[in-house]
Each structure stands twice: as structure tokens, then as C-alpha cells.
Design a protein around this motif. Sequence first.
Motif, short mmCIF file in Angstrom:
data_model
loop_
_atom_site.label_atom_id
_atom_site.label_comp_id
_atom_site.label_asym_id
_atom_site.label_seq_id
_atom_site.Cartn_x
_atom_site.Cartn_y
_atom_site.Cartn_z
N ALA A 188 18.01 32.12 -10.76
CA ALA A 188 18.03 32.43 -12.19
C ALA A 188 16.67 32.22 -12.85
N ASN A 189 15.69 31.67 -12.12
CA ASN A 189 14.39 31.41 -12.72
C ASN A 189 13.26 32.12 -11.97
N GLY A 190 13.60 33.22 -11.30
CA GLY A 190 12.55 33.99 -10.63
C GLY A 190 12.16 33.49 -9.27
N GLY A 191 12.99 32.66 -8.64
CA GLY A 191 12.69 32.19 -7.28
C GLY A 191 11.91 30.91 -7.21
N ASP A 192 11.71 30.20 -8.33
CA ASP A 192 10.97 28.94 -8.32
C ASP A 192 11.85 27.84 -7.76
N ARG A 193 11.47 27.24 -6.62
CA ARG A 193 12.27 26.20 -5.97
C ARG A 193 11.75 24.80 -6.25
N SER A 194 10.81 24.66 -7.17
CA SER A 194 10.24 23.34 -7.44
C SER A 194 11.20 22.42 -8.17
N ALA A 195 12.26 22.99 -8.78
CA ALA A 195 13.18 22.17 -9.58
C ALA A 195 14.52 21.98 -8.88
N GLU A 196 14.58 22.15 -7.55
CA GLU A 196 15.86 22.02 -6.86
C GLU A 196 16.41 20.59 -6.93
N ALA A 197 15.53 19.58 -6.89
CA ALA A 197 16.00 18.19 -6.99
C ALA A 197 16.64 17.94 -8.36
N LYS A 198 16.02 18.46 -9.40
CA LYS A 198 16.59 18.33 -10.75
C LYS A 198 17.90 19.07 -10.83
N LEU A 199 18.03 20.21 -10.19
CA LEU A 199 19.28 20.96 -10.19
C LEU A 199 20.41 20.16 -9.55
N GLN A 200 20.14 19.51 -8.41
CA GLN A 200 21.17 18.73 -7.74
C GLN A 200 21.61 17.55 -8.62
N ARG A 201 20.65 16.87 -9.27
CA ARG A 201 21.02 15.77 -10.17
C ARG A 201 21.84 16.27 -11.34
N THR A 202 21.53 17.45 -11.85
CA THR A 202 22.27 18.02 -12.98
C THR A 202 23.72 18.29 -12.59
N ILE A 203 23.91 18.87 -11.41
CA ILE A 203 25.28 19.20 -10.97
C ILE A 203 26.08 17.92 -10.76
N ARG A 204 25.48 16.92 -10.09
CA ARG A 204 26.20 15.65 -9.87
C ARG A 204 26.53 14.97 -11.19
N ALA A 205 25.60 15.01 -12.14
CA ALA A 205 25.84 14.37 -13.43
C ALA A 205 27.00 15.04 -14.16
N TYR A 206 27.06 16.36 -14.12
CA TYR A 206 28.14 17.08 -14.79
C TYR A 206 29.48 16.76 -14.14
N GLN A 207 29.52 16.63 -12.84
CA GLN A 207 30.78 16.29 -12.16
C GLN A 207 31.23 14.88 -12.54
N VAL A 208 30.29 13.93 -12.66
CA VAL A 208 30.65 12.57 -13.07
C VAL A 208 31.24 12.58 -14.46
N LEU A 209 30.65 13.32 -15.38
CA LEU A 209 31.15 13.37 -16.75
C LEU A 209 32.50 14.08 -16.84
N ARG A 210 32.73 15.06 -15.99
CA ARG A 210 34.04 15.72 -15.97
C ARG A 210 35.13 14.76 -15.48
N LYS A 211 34.83 13.99 -14.44
CA LYS A 211 35.82 13.01 -13.96
C LYS A 211 36.09 11.93 -14.99
N ALA A 212 35.08 11.62 -15.81
CA ALA A 212 35.26 10.63 -16.88
C ALA A 212 35.92 11.24 -18.11
N LYS A 213 36.31 12.54 -18.03
CA LYS A 213 36.97 13.24 -19.14
C LYS A 213 36.09 13.28 -20.39
N MET A 214 34.80 13.37 -20.18
CA MET A 214 33.87 13.50 -21.30
C MET A 214 33.50 14.96 -21.56
N VAL A 215 33.98 15.84 -20.71
CA VAL A 215 33.72 17.28 -20.87
C VAL A 215 35.05 18.02 -20.93
#
Length: 215
Positions: A188-215
Motif C-alpha cells: 500500500a506504500n509503493g513497495g517500501d519495506r523499511s516499516a515492516e517492523a512497525k507494521l507487525q507491532r501495529t497489528i499485534r497492538a490492535y489485536q491486544v486492544l480487541r481482546k481487551a474490548k477496547m475496539v
Amino acid sequence: MAGAFQYRPRFVDIRVRPPTAEEAAQADVHALKPGQRACDHPGCRLAASAKAPKSRDMLNEHYWFCQPHAADYNRNWNFFAGMSESEVRARMEQSALGDRPTWDFKAGKNSRESAAAARGFATGDGFRDPFDLFGRTSASRASEAPARRNLGKLERTALADLDLDEDADAARIRARYTELVKLCHPDANGGDRSAEAKLQRTIRAYQVLRKAKMV
């Protein structure tokens, strides 16, 4: 002198005959070698050395391209093309788990952890503290001002990974998650893979908040 010096070469001079005009016309520099396959790009005569999936729904079926056409195909291919934001989020969460089903590890109702949580152990109600060492007895809480919502370490870390404060509501969390996915995912950003670590943290964070019923 006994006689005139004569040079006798030790080795025979070997010369390579250049190809004739007819032989040069018949030579094909693009001819495939045994075991090679042709590039699937129309009109290309180079050997294929890279494969690319045919579509999002046929990831196990591939085109075979030469290196230049493979790079061009990858540059123009968008995995999320035609998907809505909710479908993109669902696909990202599924990919983070390896596209496999998962199960929650929950303690049994008779376990020590479950009993402690039922008694409000995290708020100080599950144990006696007559000397108020932890500052969380009923008497001390009565004189306290209304506290902010009670968040655990996982929830606070998840909000920090999304660059949000602890008062962020469900709408802000969802909006920030969608924004970060679009910024960090290489499709979605033109093939830039420099932010893959940030992407993984973002997905894990969203899953944690969903399990906590904050989303």
C-alpha cells in the motif's frame, strides 16, 4: 658460424576462423538453453528466472518472468486492489497469524488466576492489606479522586505502539490502525519495506486492544 640462424616456433600457430555470413545469420543469441523456460511476458524471448502469483485468489499459481519483467509486474501489482478498509484490516490480521486459526488460552473457572480475577485481585480487593502498604484498600480508595480507566501493561504498550494516549476511544484506535497499515504495508506504500517492523507491532497492538474490548 656453422650456418645461418633459423627460427623454428615450438608450437603451431592456431588461428580461429571467423564465422561466415551464413553462420552468423543462423546464430540466435536469445535461444533458450536446455532446461530453461521462456518468459511469460508477450513477445519476450529471455529465459524466465522469477515467478509471481497470478492473482490474490491464486497464490499457488504463478507466472514465470525474466528479471526485468518480474520487477515490472511486482511494481504494478497491488494485493489489496478492490478491497474495502474492513477487508484490508481482516486480511492483515489473518496474515499476522500465518493464515491459520487460533484459540484463546483462558484459565479454567476453578483456577487460581480465575478466582483472583473474580475477586478483583488487580484492583486490590483480592487480598488483605490492613496497613495499606499498596495504597489500594477500600478505605484509601474512598478518599481518592475518580481514577482514569484501569489499563494493564499490555493495553498501555499497545496504545503506545499506535502512538495514542490512554484516553483514546474505539473510533480513534480504529482510525489510527487503518492509517498505520496504509503507511507501513509495502503493498500500500509503493513497495517500501523499511516499516515492516512497525507494521507487525501495529497489528499485534490492535489485536491486544480487541481482546481487551477496547475496539
